[in-house]
Design a protein around this motif. Structure first.
Motif, PDB file in Angstrom:
ATOM      1  N   LYS A 306       0.824  -1.206   0.000  1.00 20.40           N
ATOM      2  CA  LYS A 306       0.000   0.000   0.000  1.00 20.40           C
ATOM      3  C   LYS A 306       0.861   1.260   0.000  1.00 20.40           C
ATOM      4  CE  LYS A 306      -4.443  -1.016   0.053  1.00 20.40           C
ATOM      5  NZ  LYS A 306      -5.416  -0.383  -0.867  1.00 20.40           N
ATOM      6  N   ALA A 307       1.938   1.229   0.790  1.00 20.32           N
ATOM      7  CA  ALA A 307       2.777   2.413   0.955  1.00 20.32           C
ATOM      8  C   ALA A 307       3.730   2.634  -0.208  1.00 20.32           C
ATOM      9  CB  ALA A 307       3.587   2.289   2.260  1.00 20.32           C
ATOM     10  N   LEU A 308       4.113   1.563  -0.903  1.00 17.39           N
ATOM     11  CA  LEU A 308       5.185   1.651  -1.895  1.00 17.39           C
ATOM     12  C   LEU A 308       4.950   2.686  -3.003  1.00 17.39           C
ATOM     13  CD1 LEU A 308       7.922   0.592  -2.847  1.00 17.39           C
ATOM     14  CD2 LEU A 308       6.695  -1.209  -4.102  1.00 17.39           C
ATOM     15  N   PRO A 309       3.797   2.678  -3.688  1.00 16.39           N
ATOM     16  CA  PRO A 309       3.636   3.642  -4.799  1.00 16.39           C
ATOM     17  C   PRO A 309       3.735   5.101  -4.340  1.00 16.39           C
ATOM     18  CG  PRO A 309       1.984   1.908  -4.933  1.00 16.39           C
ATOM     19  CD  PRO A 309       2.647   1.768  -3.599  1.00 16.39           C
ATOM     20  N   SER A 310       3.108   5.431  -3.209  1.00 21.64           N
ATOM     21  CA  SER A 310       3.144   6.814  -2.735  1.00 21.64           C
ATOM     22  C   SER A 310       4.537   7.193  -2.248  1.00 21.64           C
ATOM     23  CB  SER A 310       2.113   7.028  -1.623  1.00 21.64           C
ATOM     24  OG  SER A 310       2.158   5.996  -0.661  1.00 21.64           O
ATOM     25  N   THR A 311       5.251   6.257  -1.658  1.00 19.86           N
ATOM     26  CA  THR A 311       6.617   6.531  -1.204  1.00 19.86           C
ATOM     27  C   THR A 311       7.538   6.773  -2.396  1.00 19.86           C
ATOM     28  OG1 THR A 311       6.278   5.169   0.766  1.00 19.86           O
ATOM     29  CG2 THR A 311       8.555   5.639   0.140  1.00 19.86           C
ATOM     30  N   LEU A 312       7.406   5.951  -3.430  1.00 19.87           N
ATOM     31  CA  LEU A 312       8.207   6.149  -4.646  1.00 19.87           C
ATOM     32  C   LEU A 312       7.876   7.492  -5.294  1.00 19.87           C
ATOM     33  CD1 LEU A 312       8.063   2.573  -6.232  1.00 19.87           C
ATOM     34  CD2 LEU A 312      10.021   3.652  -5.096  1.00 19.87           C
ATOM     35  N   LYS A 313       6.611   7.850  -5.270  1.00 11.82           N
ATOM     36  CA  LYS A 313       6.182   9.133  -5.840  1.00 11.82           C
ATOM     37  C   LYS A 313       6.856  10.294  -5.116  1.00 11.82           C
ATOM     38  CE  LYS A 313       1.991  11.998  -6.309  1.00 11.82           C
ATOM     39  NZ  LYS A 313       0.522  12.045  -6.043  1.00 11.82           N
ATOM     40  N   TYR A 314       6.851  10.263  -3.791  1.00 11.81           N
ATOM     41  CA  TYR A 314       7.452  11.368  -3.038  1.00 11.81           C
ATOM     42  C   TYR A 314       8.963  11.416  -3.243  1.00 11.81           C
ATOM     43  CZ  TYR A 314       8.908  14.453   0.697  1.00 11.81           C
ATOM     44  OH  TYR A 314       9.488  15.483   1.395  1.00 11.81           O
ATOM     45  N   ASN A 315       9.617  10.262  -3.180  1.00 14.64           N
ATOM     46  CA  ASN A 315      11.071  10.238  -3.375  1.00 14.64           C
ATOM     47  C   ASN A 315      11.454  10.726  -4.772  1.00 14.64           C
ATOM     48  OD1 ASN A 315      11.653   9.320  -0.811  1.00 14.64           O
ATOM     49  ND2 ASN A 315      11.556   7.170  -1.387  1.00 14.64           N
ATOM     50  N   TYR A 316      10.610  10.424  -5.748  1.00 17.60           N
ATOM     51  CA  TYR A 316      10.867  10.925  -7.103  1.00 17.60           C
ATOM     52  C   TYR A 316      10.710  12.446  -7.150  1.00 17.60           C
ATOM     53  CZ  TYR A 316      10.316  11.878 -12.067  1.00 17.60           C
ATOM     54  OH  TYR A 316      10.440  12.400 -13.320  1.00 17.60           O
ATOM     55  N   LEU A 317       9.644  12.960  -6.531  1.00 20.59           N
ATOM     56  CA  LEU A 317       9.408  14.402  -6.523  1.00 20.59           C
ATOM     57  C   LEU A 317      10.545  15.157  -5.854  1.00 20.59           C
ATOM     58  CD1 LEU A 317       5.598  14.469  -5.630  1.00 20.59           C
ATOM     59  CD2 LEU A 317       6.614  15.203  -7.796  1.00 20.59           C
ATOM     60  N   LYS A 318      11.110  14.572  -4.802  1.00 24.03           N
ATOM     61  CA  LYS A 318      12.165  15.241  -4.038  1.00 24.03           C
ATOM     62  C   LYS A 318      13.568  14.878  -4.502  1.00 24.03           C
ATOM     63  CE  LYS A 318      11.257  17.627  -1.273  1.00 24.03           C
ATOM     64  NZ  LYS A 318      10.861  19.059  -1.387  1.00 24.03           N
ATOM     65  N   GLY A 319      13.690  13.820  -5.308  1.00 17.00           N
ATOM     66  CA  GLY A 319      15.003  13.409  -5.780  1.00 17.00           C
ATOM     67  C   GLY A 319      15.814  12.645  -4.754  1.00 17.00           C
ATOM     68  N   THR A 320      15.214  12.276  -3.607  1.00 14.66           N
ATOM     69  CA  THR A 320      15.966  11.588  -2.551  1.00 14.66           C
ATOM     70  C   THR A 320      16.254  10.137  -2.894  1.00 14.66           C
ATOM     71  OG1 THR A 320      13.861  11.190  -1.429  1.00 14.66           O
ATOM     72  CG2 THR A 320      15.148  13.066  -0.685  1.00 14.66           C
ATOM     73  N   TRP A 321      15.514   9.574  -3.859  1.00 17.01           N
ATOM     74  CA  TRP A 321      15.758   8.170  -4.215  1.00 17.01           C
ATOM     75  C   TRP A 321      17.186   7.964  -4.706  1.00 17.01           C
ATOM     76  CZ3 TRP A 321      17.157   6.819  -9.179  1.00 17.01           C
ATOM     77  CH2 TRP A 321      16.997   7.802 -10.163  1.00 17.01           C
ATOM     78  N   LYS A 322      17.769   9.000  -5.313  1.00 13.56           N
ATOM     79  CA  LYS A 322      19.131   8.863  -5.825  1.00 13.56           C
ATOM     80  C   LYS A 322      20.117   8.638  -4.678  1.00 13.56           C
ATOM     81  CE  LYS A 322      18.167  11.952  -9.723  1.00 13.56           C
ATOM     82  NZ  LYS A 322      18.472  13.268 -10.344  1.00 13.56           N
ATOM     83  N   ARG A 323      19.867   9.272  -3.534  1.00 13.51           N
ATOM     84  CA  ARG A 323      20.751   9.111  -2.395  1.00 13.51           C
ATOM     85  C   ARG A 323      20.476   7.820  -1.646  1.00 13.51           C
ATOM     86  NH1 ARG A 323      20.974  14.350   1.110  1.00 13.51           N
ATOM     87  NH2 ARG A 323      22.632  13.140   2.038  1.00 13.51           N
ATOM     88  N   LEU A 324      19.223   7.383  -1.640  1.00 12.16           N
ATOM     89  CA  LEU A 324      18.874   6.156  -0.927  1.00 12.16           C
ATOM     90  C   LEU A 324      19.495   4.918  -1.554  1.00 12.16           C
ATOM     91  CD1 LEU A 324      15.112   6.809  -0.112  1.00 12.16           C
ATOM     92  CD2 LEU A 324      16.908   6.403   1.567  1.00 12.16           C
ATOM     93  N   VAL A 325      19.673   4.942  -2.874  1.00  6.24           N
ATOM     94  CA  VAL A 325      20.197   3.752  -3.544  1.00  6.24           C
ATOM     95  C   VAL A 325      21.701   3.764  -3.682  1.00  6.24           C
ATOM     96  CG1 VAL A 325      18.060   3.394  -4.821  1.00  6.24           C
ATOM     97  CG2 VAL A 325      19.873   4.785  -5.851  1.00  6.24           C
ATOM     98  N   ARG A 326      22.366   4.799  -3.210  1.00  8.39           N
ATOM     99  CA  ARG A 326      23.828   4.824  -3.295  1.00  8.39           C
ATOM    100  C   ARG A 326      24.453   3.782  -2.390  1.00  8.39           C
ATOM    101  NH1 ARG A 326      24.966  11.364  -3.154  1.00  8.39           N
ATOM    102  NH2 ARG A 326      24.189  11.805  -5.237  1.00  8.39           N
TER     103      ARG A 326
END
Length: 326
Positions: A306-326
């Motif tokens: 349930k949480a995954l799509p909205s979490t991915l959406k926010y991380n994409y909007l903020k660009g934080t996903w790039k740092r999380l996967v480093r």
């Protein structure tokens, strides 16, 4: 199935003091010291060793701490994702010092109506939020608006979205109100209202963790089969430099850190408390967002999906996903 054994988040309370008196919070009623820069430096090193990725400098009102910019800068330079939520009363004065140090900067705003917002916050702060949006954007910062949702202000979402979020190109974070200890909102959202909130969360530039909605529809955490993983996903550090378990809101025990957070968190006594997460009597029916969010991320279950799509959406909007996967 557990996806991650290491903690994800540190909720670091810089002080419990606050310059507002929100009706749905009791933190501001507590006497409190301020954390020291020396303790923060040591604890950040230990948090890094423990695998923590996100440090939320919180309160009280975190901008009351005179060294908050140094702490944020230190954490940011160490590679942590930094977050901070403020009522914005002090932000215009401190904005230059904070620039580039906060990955997720949240301004609290619960209504497009000045009187309604200020009444809920117990202080005149609406104008400061509006000014802070302008100042932050001029500095190239990308603040979010954190909207704490009650039944009485649900109707304000549309106006906030149309008149504040879209024109300023901000992200609107929907934060369903929760109850804890003796603090009651008295206005739990109905199923129909939760469905409306869920639909609103699907709009562009809006973030709502769908796990929050599902958990409320399910009646909250169940001690017989807990979804809450507060103690194993989140470290809570108090202004007294103590580790609080299992969480701040329902904390049953605190441990002096004394410069040794790493060994303390891995100690047998703390491990015993971790095993009780979500299983204590006070945990029954709990929906506290700040601990459920990391809990949803570490175990494959209904709430994870349930949480995954909205979490991915926010991380994409903020660009934080790039740092999380480093």
């Amino acid at each position: 199935m557990r996806l991650r054994s290491k903690p994800v988040l540190c909720n670091y309370y810089v002080t419990y003091r606050c310059n507002a008196k929100c009706s749905f919070c009791d933190i501001w009623e507590r006497p409190s010291p301020y954390i020291t820069l020396e303790d923060v430096a040591q604890n950040l090193r230990d948090l890094k060793r423990l695998g923590v990725q996100v440090v939320d400098f919180t309160g009280g009102e975190p901008l009351l701490h005179r060294q908050i910019d140094e702490m944020l800068g230190m954490a940011h330079d160490m590679g942590f994702i930094t977050t901070l939520t403020t009522n914005a009363m002090l932000y215009p004065k401190l904005a230059e010092r904070l620039k580039g140090k906060v990955d997720m900067l949240h301004f609290s705003l619960d209504s497009a109506d000045k009187e309604e917002h200020d009444r809920g916050r117990g202080v005149a702060c609406f104008d400061f939020v509006m000014e802070s949006i302008k100042v932050a954007r001029e500095l190239g910062e990308r603040p979010d608006i954190l909207f704490t949702v009650f039944r009485h202000n649900l109707h304000q979402l549309e106006e906030v979205y149309q008149n504040i979020i879209l024109p300023n190109k901000l992200v609107l974070i929907l934060n369903p109100a929760f109850e804890y200890n003796q603090v009651e909102t008295g206005e739990q959202l109905t199923e129909e209202e939760l469905r409306y909130l869920s639909d609103f969360g699907k709009r562009r530039q809006v973030y709502l963790n769908e796990g929050f909605v599902q958990l409320r529809l399910d009646g909250g955490n169940k001690t017989a089969k807990p979804v809450c993983k507060a103690a194993s996903t989140t470290l809570v550090i108090s202004p007294e430099n103590e580790l609080i378990l299992p969480c701040y809101h329902l904390g049953t025990k605190s441990f002096p850190i004394n410069g040794n957070l790493y060994d303390l968190y891995l100690s047998q006594e703390v491990e015993e408390l971790k095993r009780q997460e979500g299983r204590l009597p006070a945990c029954e029916g709990c929906t506290i967002n700040c601990y459920m969010q990391p809990s949803f991320a570490v175990e494959l279950n209904t709430y994870f999906w349930k949480a995954l799509p909205s979490t991915l959406k926010y991380n994409y909007l903020k660009g934080t996903w790039k740092r999380l996967v480093r």
